[in-house]
Design a protein around this motif. Structure first.
Motif, PDB file in Angstrom:
ATOM      1  N   ALA A  91     -15.110  -1.654  12.219  1.00 49.08           N
ATOM      2  CA  ALA A  91     -15.959  -2.358  13.179  1.00 49.08           C
ATOM      3  C   ALA A  91     -16.625  -1.387  14.149  1.00 49.08           C
ATOM      4  O   ALA A  91     -17.757  -1.605  14.588  1.00 49.08           O
ATOM      5  N   GLU A  92     -15.929  -0.294  14.476  1.00 45.64           N
ATOM      6  CA  GLU A  92     -16.440   0.660  15.462  1.00 45.64           C
ATOM      7  C   GLU A  92     -16.980   1.932  14.826  1.00 45.64           C
ATOM      8  O   GLU A  92     -17.353   2.865  15.537  1.00 45.64           O
ATOM      9  N   ASP A  93     -17.049   1.969  13.498  1.00 43.25           N
ATOM     10  CA  ASP A  93     -17.533   3.138  12.758  1.00 43.25           C
ATOM     11  C   ASP A  93     -16.729   4.389  13.114  1.00 43.25           C
ATOM     12  O   ASP A  93     -17.270   5.480  13.273  1.00 43.25           O
ATOM     13  N   LEU A  94     -15.420   4.201  13.244  1.00 43.70           N
ATOM     14  CA  LEU A  94     -14.518   5.325  13.470  1.00 43.70           C
ATOM     15  C   LEU A  94     -14.369   6.091  12.159  1.00 43.70           C
ATOM     16  O   LEU A  94     -14.220   5.475  11.103  1.00 43.70           O
ATOM     17  N   PRO A  95     -14.424   7.422  12.161  1.00 42.85           N
ATOM     18  CA  PRO A  95     -14.237   8.179  10.915  1.00 42.85           C
ATOM     19  C   PRO A  95     -12.890   7.864  10.264  1.00 42.85           C
ATOM     20  O   PRO A  95     -11.859   7.843  10.939  1.00 42.85           O
ATOM     21  N   ILE A  96     -12.907   7.616   8.951  1.00 38.89           N
ATOM     22  CA  ILE A  96     -11.709   7.218   8.213  1.00 38.89           C
ATOM     23  C   ILE A  96     -11.559   8.081   6.973  1.00 38.89           C
ATOM     24  O   ILE A  96     -12.516   8.277   6.223  1.00 38.89           O
ATOM     25  N   LEU A  97     -10.347   8.586   6.761  1.00 41.31           N
ATOM     26  CA  LEU A  97      -9.993   9.272   5.526  1.00 41.31           C
ATOM     27  C   LEU A  97      -8.753   8.610   4.954  1.00 41.31           C
ATOM     28  O   LEU A  97      -7.704   8.573   5.604  1.00 41.31           O
ATOM     29  N   GLY A  98      -8.855   8.069   3.744  1.00 43.46           N
ATOM     30  CA  GLY A  98      -7.706   7.496   3.056  1.00 43.46           C
ATOM     31  C   GLY A  98      -7.200   8.468   2.008  1.00 43.46           C
ATOM     32  O   GLY A  98      -7.986   9.017   1.239  1.00 43.46           O
ATOM     33  N   ILE A  99      -5.889   8.684   1.977  1.00 43.30           N
ATOM     34  CA  ILE A  99      -5.280   9.617   1.032  1.00 43.30           C
ATOM     35  C   ILE A  99      -4.307   8.861   0.133  1.00 43.30           C
ATOM     36  O   ILE A  99      -3.362   8.230   0.615  1.00 43.30           O
ATOM     37  N   CYS A 100      -4.548   8.904  -1.175  1.00 41.79           N
ATOM     38  CA  CYS A 100      -3.691   8.281  -2.183  1.00 41.79           C
ATOM     39  C   CYS A 100      -3.494   6.797  -1.872  1.00 41.79           C
ATOM     40  O   CYS A 100      -4.407   6.015  -2.048  1.00 41.79           O
ATOM     41  N   ARG A 101      -2.343   6.396  -1.391  1.00 41.05           N
ATOM     42  CA  ARG A 101      -2.118   5.000  -1.016  1.00 41.05           C
ATOM     43  C   ARG A 101      -3.158   4.529  -0.009  1.00 41.05           C
ATOM     44  O   ARG A 101      -3.589   3.370  -0.047  1.00 41.05           O
ATOM     45  N   GLY A 102      -3.566   5.416   0.886  1.00 39.67           N
ATOM     46  CA  GLY A 102      -4.555   5.046   1.893  1.00 39.67           C
ATOM     47  C   GLY A 102      -5.880   4.653   1.277  1.00 39.67           C
ATOM     48  O   GLY A 102      -6.533   3.694   1.712  1.00 39.67           O
ATOM     49  N   ALA A 103      -6.312   5.373   0.243  1.00 34.43           N
ATOM     50  CA  ALA A 103      -7.540   5.020  -0.466  1.00 34.43           C
ATOM     51  C   ALA A 103      -7.377   3.681  -1.168  1.00 34.43           C
ATOM     52  O   ALA A 103      -8.304   2.851  -1.188  1.00 34.43           O
ATOM     53  N   GLN A 104      -6.210   3.445  -1.760  1.00 37.57           N
ATOM     54  CA  GLN A 104      -5.955   2.181  -2.438  1.00 37.57           C
ATOM     55  C   GLN A 104      -5.996   1.014  -1.445  1.00 37.57           C
ATOM     56  O   GLN A 104      -6.556  -0.048  -1.737  1.00 37.57           O
ATOM     57  N   LEU A 105      -5.428   1.219  -0.260  1.00 36.29           N
ATOM     58  CA  LEU A 105      -5.431   0.173   0.754  1.00 36.29           C
ATOM     59  C   LEU A 105      -6.856  -0.116   1.226  1.00 36.29           C
ATOM     60  O   LEU A 105      -7.218  -1.276   1.466  1.00 36.29           O
ATOM     61  N   MET A 106      -7.678   0.917   1.361  1.00 37.98           N
ATOM     62  CA  MET A 106      -9.077   0.725   1.727  1.00 37.98           C
ATOM     63  C   MET A 106      -9.767  -0.195   0.725  1.00 37.98           C
ATOM     64  O   MET A 106     -10.541  -1.080   1.099  1.00 37.98           O
ATOM     65  N   ASN A 107      -9.492   0.027  -0.544  1.00 40.62           N
ATOM     66  CA  ASN A 107     -10.117  -0.784  -1.587  1.00 40.62           C
ATOM     67  C   ASN A 107      -9.608  -2.221  -1.547  1.00 40.62           C
ATOM     68  O   ASN A 107     -10.398  -3.171  -1.645  1.00 40.62           O
ATOM     69  N   VAL A 108      -8.316  -2.403  -1.394  1.00 40.56           N
ATOM     70  CA  VAL A 108      -7.741  -3.751  -1.355  1.00 40.56           C
ATOM     71  C   VAL A 108      -8.239  -4.502  -0.125  1.00 40.56           C
ATOM     72  O   VAL A 108      -8.569  -5.698  -0.199  1.00 40.56           O
ATOM     73  N   ALA A 109      -8.321  -3.824   1.018  1.00 40.02           N
ATOM     74  CA  ALA A 109      -8.796  -4.468   2.243  1.00 40.02           C
ATOM     75  C   ALA A 109     -10.237  -4.945   2.106  1.00 40.02           C
ATOM     76  O   ALA A 109     -10.651  -5.900   2.772  1.00 40.02           O
TER      77      ALA A 109
END
Length: 254
Positions: A91-109
Motif C-alpha cells: 500500500a505504501e510502496d515500501l521496497p520488498i524482497l522475498g526470499i524462498c518462502r518469502g517469494a512464495q508468500l508474495m505469490n499466494v498473497a
C-alpha cells in the motif's frame, strides 16, 4: 535532512533459522542498511524503510485452496504477521524482497498458488535433500532480459543454490515471472507497478561471495534509502502510521 542507514525489517520465526537471518543481516549491513529482526512477538511499532520476507517453513496450503500436509507444523503466527506487513508495504510502496518462502508468500498473497512438490511436477529435478549437499549444489537460471531483476544483477544466466521443495504455480495478480531454470521451475517474480518488489526462490544471502547477489541487496538498500528520504521530506521524520504506533489484526483465521 537527517540521513541515516535505512531500516530494513527481516522477518523470521520466533525460533530457528538463525543462520539465514544472520546472513541476510550481514548482506544488508554491507549494502549500507540497518537490519531489524521482525518476529510474530516483536514487530509492531517499528519504523521501516524496507522489508525482507525470509525463508523458512511452508506457506499454509489452505491459503491457496490445497490440503495441508499431514503432521506438518505450519507457522501461523509468523504468516499472519508477514501478510499484515506485506499488505501495508504494498500500500505504501515500501521496497520488498522475498526470499524462498518469502517469494512464495508474495505469490499466494496476490491470489496465486504453489507447487507443493516440484520433483513431482518438473523434470529433471536432481535437487539434493541433505542439508550438506544443498549447501554446495548449484543450478543455472535464466533471467528475463528487460526485467528489473535483470537490470539489477546485470546478467541473463546465473548459478544459484537450491534449498526448496516448493515453487510458484499459478501466478498471483500483478506479478510476472522474471527467472526460470531449464526445467521450467520459476525462480524469481516481480511487480513492475512498484519501485522495488522482487521475490527470488533461491537464497542470495548464502551466496554473498558473488557480486550479482550483493547487487540485489545493494539495490534493496538503495530503494529503501529513497523511501526513507521521501518519508523524511513528507512526514518530518515520522514514520507512516502503519509502521509506528499503528495496529494490525493478527487474529485473522489461518
Amino acid at each position: 535532512m537527517d540521513r541515516r542507514r535505512p531500516i530494513i525489517g527481516v522477518t523470521r520465526p520466533s525460533v530457528g533459522d538463525l543462520l539465514s537471518y544472520l546472513a541476510i543481516a550481514l548482506a544488508i549491513r554491507l549494502a549500507g542498511g540497518r537490519p531489524v529482526r521482525l518476529s510474530s512477538t516483536a514487530w509492531e511499532g517499528v519504523a521501516l524503510d524496507g522489508l525482507v520476507l525470509s525463508g523458512g517453513s511452508d506457506v499454509f496450503p489452505k491459503r491457496f485452496q490445497t490440503l495441508p500436509k499431514a503432521g506438518y507444523r505450519y507457522d501461523h503466527p509468523r504468516e499472519q504477521m508477514e501478510l499484515a506487513l506485506l499488505e501495508r508495504a504494498l500500500a505504501e510502496d515500501l521496497p520488498i524482497l522475498g526470499i524462498c518462502r518469502g517469494a512464495q508468500l508474495m505469490n499466494v498473497a496476490a491470489g496465486g498458488s504453489l507447487h507443493m512438490d516440484v520433483a513431482e511436477r518438473f523434470h529433471p529435478t536432481p535437487y539434493p535433500q541433505h542439508w550438506f549437499r544443498q549447501i554446495h549444489f548449484r543450478k543455472v537460471v535464466s533471467i528475463t532480459p528487460g526485467s528489473r531483476l535483470h537490470a539489477i544483477l546485470g546478467c541473463e544466466r546465473l548459478w544459484v543454490n537450491s534449498i526448496h521443495s516448493q515453487a510458484v504455480d499459478r501466478l498471483g495478480e500483478g506479478l510476472t515471472i522474471c527467472a526460470r531454470e531449464a526445467n521450467g521451475v520459476p525462480q524469481a517474480i516481480e511487480r513492475t507497478d512498484r519501485d522495488f518488489c522482487i521475490g527470488v526462490q533461491f537464497h542470495p544471502e548464502l551466496l554473498l561471495h558473488r557480486r550479482p547477489f550483493r547487487r540485489l541487496f545493494e539495490a534493496l538498500v538503495m530503494a529503501a534509502r529513497a523511501y526513507q528520504d521521501h518519508r523524511l521530506r513528507q512526514a518530518g521524520d515520522h514514520a507512516p502510521l502503519g509502521w509506528r504506533g499503528g495496529s494490525r489484526d493478527l487474529h485473522r483465521s489461518a
